[in-house]
Enzyme design. Structure first.
Site, short mmCIF file in Angstrom:
data_model
loop_
_atom_site.label_atom_id
_atom_site.label_comp_id
_atom_site.label_asym_id
_atom_site.label_seq_id
_atom_site.Cartn_x
_atom_site.Cartn_y
_atom_site.Cartn_z
N TYR A 151 -68.85 3.26 25.76
CA TYR A 151 -69.60 4.42 26.25
C TYR A 151 -71.09 4.28 25.92
O TYR A 151 -71.97 4.48 26.77
CB TYR A 151 -69.02 5.69 25.63
CG TYR A 151 -69.61 6.98 26.14
CD1 TYR A 151 -69.02 7.67 27.19
CD2 TYR A 151 -70.76 7.53 25.56
CE1 TYR A 151 -69.55 8.86 27.66
CE2 TYR A 151 -71.30 8.71 26.02
CZ TYR A 151 -70.69 9.38 27.06
OH TYR A 151 -71.23 10.56 27.51
N LYS A 155 -74.25 3.91 28.55
CA LYS A 155 -75.37 4.86 28.61
C LYS A 155 -76.71 4.17 28.28
O LYS A 155 -77.75 4.55 28.82
CB LYS A 155 -75.11 6.03 27.66
CG LYS A 155 -73.90 6.89 28.06
CD LYS A 155 -74.07 7.53 29.43
CE LYS A 155 -72.96 8.54 29.73
NZ LYS A 155 -73.12 9.18 31.04
P1 NAP Z 1 -66.79 16.88 32.60
O1 NAP Z 1 -66.81 18.37 32.64
O2 NAP Z 1 -65.55 16.18 32.22
O3 NAP Z 1 -67.29 16.35 34.00
C1 NAP Z 1 -67.21 15.01 34.38
C2 NAP Z 1 -67.36 14.96 35.89
O4 NAP Z 1 -67.35 13.61 36.31
C3 NAP Z 1 -66.22 15.68 36.59
O5 NAP Z 1 -66.75 16.42 37.65
C4 NAP Z 1 -65.36 14.54 37.11
O6 NAP Z 1 -64.70 14.94 38.29
C5 NAP Z 1 -66.43 13.47 37.38
N1 NAP Z 1 -65.89 12.11 37.37
C6 NAP Z 1 -65.33 11.44 36.35
N2 NAP Z 1 -64.95 10.22 36.75
C7 NAP Z 1 -65.29 10.13 38.06
C8 NAP Z 1 -65.16 9.12 39.04
N3 NAP Z 1 -64.57 7.93 38.77
N4 NAP Z 1 -65.61 9.35 40.28
C9 NAP Z 1 -66.18 10.54 40.59
N5 NAP Z 1 -66.33 11.54 39.72
C10 NAP Z 1 -65.89 11.33 38.47
O7 NAP Z 1 -67.89 16.34 31.59
P2 NAP Z 1 -69.47 16.58 31.45
O8 NAP Z 1 -69.71 16.73 30.02
O9 NAP Z 1 -69.97 17.58 32.39
O10 NAP Z 1 -69.98 15.12 31.85
C11 NAP Z 1 -70.96 14.89 32.83
C12 NAP Z 1 -71.82 13.72 32.39
O11 NAP Z 1 -72.53 14.11 31.20
C13 NAP Z 1 -71.08 12.44 32.04
O12 NAP Z 1 -71.76 11.33 32.57
C14 NAP Z 1 -71.12 12.42 30.52
O13 NAP Z 1 -71.04 11.11 30.01
C15 NAP Z 1 -72.46 13.05 30.27
N6 NAP Z 1 -72.62 13.57 28.92
C16 NAP Z 1 -71.89 14.62 28.47
C17 NAP Z 1 -72.03 15.07 27.18
C18 NAP Z 1 -71.25 16.24 26.62
O14 NAP Z 1 -71.25 16.44 25.40
N7 NAP Z 1 -70.57 17.01 27.44
C19 NAP Z 1 -72.96 14.46 26.32
C20 NAP Z 1 -73.71 13.38 26.81
C21 NAP Z 1 -73.52 12.95 28.11
P3 NAP Z 1 -63.19 14.45 38.63
O15 NAP Z 1 -62.39 14.63 37.39
O16 NAP Z 1 -62.80 15.31 39.77
O17 NAP Z 1 -63.33 13.02 39.02
#
Ligand code: NAP
Length: 259
Positions: A151, A155
């Site tokens: 991961y 990133k």
């Molecule tokens: P989340 O609620 O789990 O959302 C992840 C999204 O990505 C979902 O809409 C999912 O939709 C989509 N997704 C995952 N795999 C995919 C694929 N192969 N093709 C198309 N869509 C895909 O999590 P989130 O926290 O909002 O994450 C969004 C981004 O923020 C990610 O890149 C994550 O690494 C980053 N981020 C999050 C955090 C945190 O603490 N939450 C911190 C740092 C970075 P489906 O399941 O329908 O595919």
């Protein structure tokens, strides 16, 4: 209305940060195309977002499906002014040294790094000049948190790619920047927030590690993405903005270090 007349693509727009951003963009006047893999949550998101949104199934690891969705969105709403390459996974079980599975490692890289590159490449023919591309990074690219090799590498790769893409796309006036969230309250945390007790313990743990003393919310990120997407950020190119309550810049200020 800071995005009046603009069209945006948000991958992973059916959950968490992506959905919060889609809601904010629609409220700011944009037409928004969201993608994800889950038909049901896409349909629910589309209902909530209303007529200025289009939800399409497209896995970012499937380049043909991604290209088709991007084309379909552009046919409905016109060429894109904004791309938020946001889709990502945490990677179940992580990739700790000594116990990592190749399959998990490759899946994380494939979605969180390769998928981001091909989202941008697929969108390129449908991008207006002077568009804004925002990639979703993470504090985990710099914090050295155990278990997160794949991961964190993905990133960190996103940060490196953003700078290269910024060089390649500057001739068209297209900006490429990274928003790098700290821990944010979204479904990505799975079991860590699955019950009210677990969520409380998680919130406390993150709060202790964060100078501003709290777990972040999706709108902390969506509002930064809005800024980067808008003309207010017209001269910001190739940058990464950490939205993490100070976790990266001033870790010694975290409550855990206070006497
Ligand atoms: P989340 O609620 O789990 O959302 C992840 C999204 O990505 C979902 O809409 C999912 O939709 C989509 N997704 C995952 N795999 C995919 C694929 N192969 N093709 C198309 N869509 C895909 O999590 P989130 O926290 O909002 O994450 C969004 C981004 O923020 C990610 O890149 C994550 O690494 C980053 N981020 C999050 C955090 C945190 O603490 N939450 C911190 C740092 C970075 P489906 O399941 O329908 O595919």
């Amino acid at each position: 209305m800071r995005l009046q007349g603009k069209t945006a693509l948000i991958t992973g727009g059916n959950s968490g940060i992506g959905f919060a951003t889609a809601k904010l963009f629609v409220a700011e006047g944009a037409k928004v195309v969201i993608t994800g893999r889950n038909k049901e949550t896409l349909a629910t998101a589309a209902r909530e977002l209303g007529p200025n949104a289009l939800a399409l199934v497209a896995d970012v690891t499937d380049i043909a499906a991604t290209e088709a969705a991007i084309r379909q969105g552009a046919e409905k709403f016109g060429k894109y002014d904004i791309v938020f390459a946001n889709a990502g996974i945490a990677g179940a079980g992580g990739t700790p040294l000594g116990a990592a599975k190749l399959e998990v490692f490759e899946k994380v890289i494939s979605i969180n790094l390769t998928g981001v590159f091909f989202t941008v490449q697929s969108a390129l023919p449908y991008l207006n000049d002077n568009a804004s591309i925002i990639l979703n990074g993470s504090v985990i690219s710099v914090l050295g948190i155990p278990g997160y090799s794949a991961y964190g590498a993905a990133k960190a790769g996103v940060r490196a790619m953003a700078r290269i893409m910024a060089s390649e796309l500057s001739p068209r006036g297209i900006r490429v920047n990274v928003v790098a969230p700290g821990a944010i309250r979204t479904p990505i945390w799975g079991a860590a927030i699955a019950t009210p007790e677990a969520e409380k313990a998680f919130e406390k743990r993150i709060g202790l590690m964060t100078p501003l003393g709290r777990l972040g919310e999706p709108d902390h990120i969506s509002k930064t993405v809005l800024f980067l997407a808008s003309d207010d950020a017209a001269h910001i190119q190739g940058q990464e903005i950490f939205v993490d309550g100070g976790a990266v810049a001033s870790p010694s200020g975290a409550p855990i270090y206070r006497g």
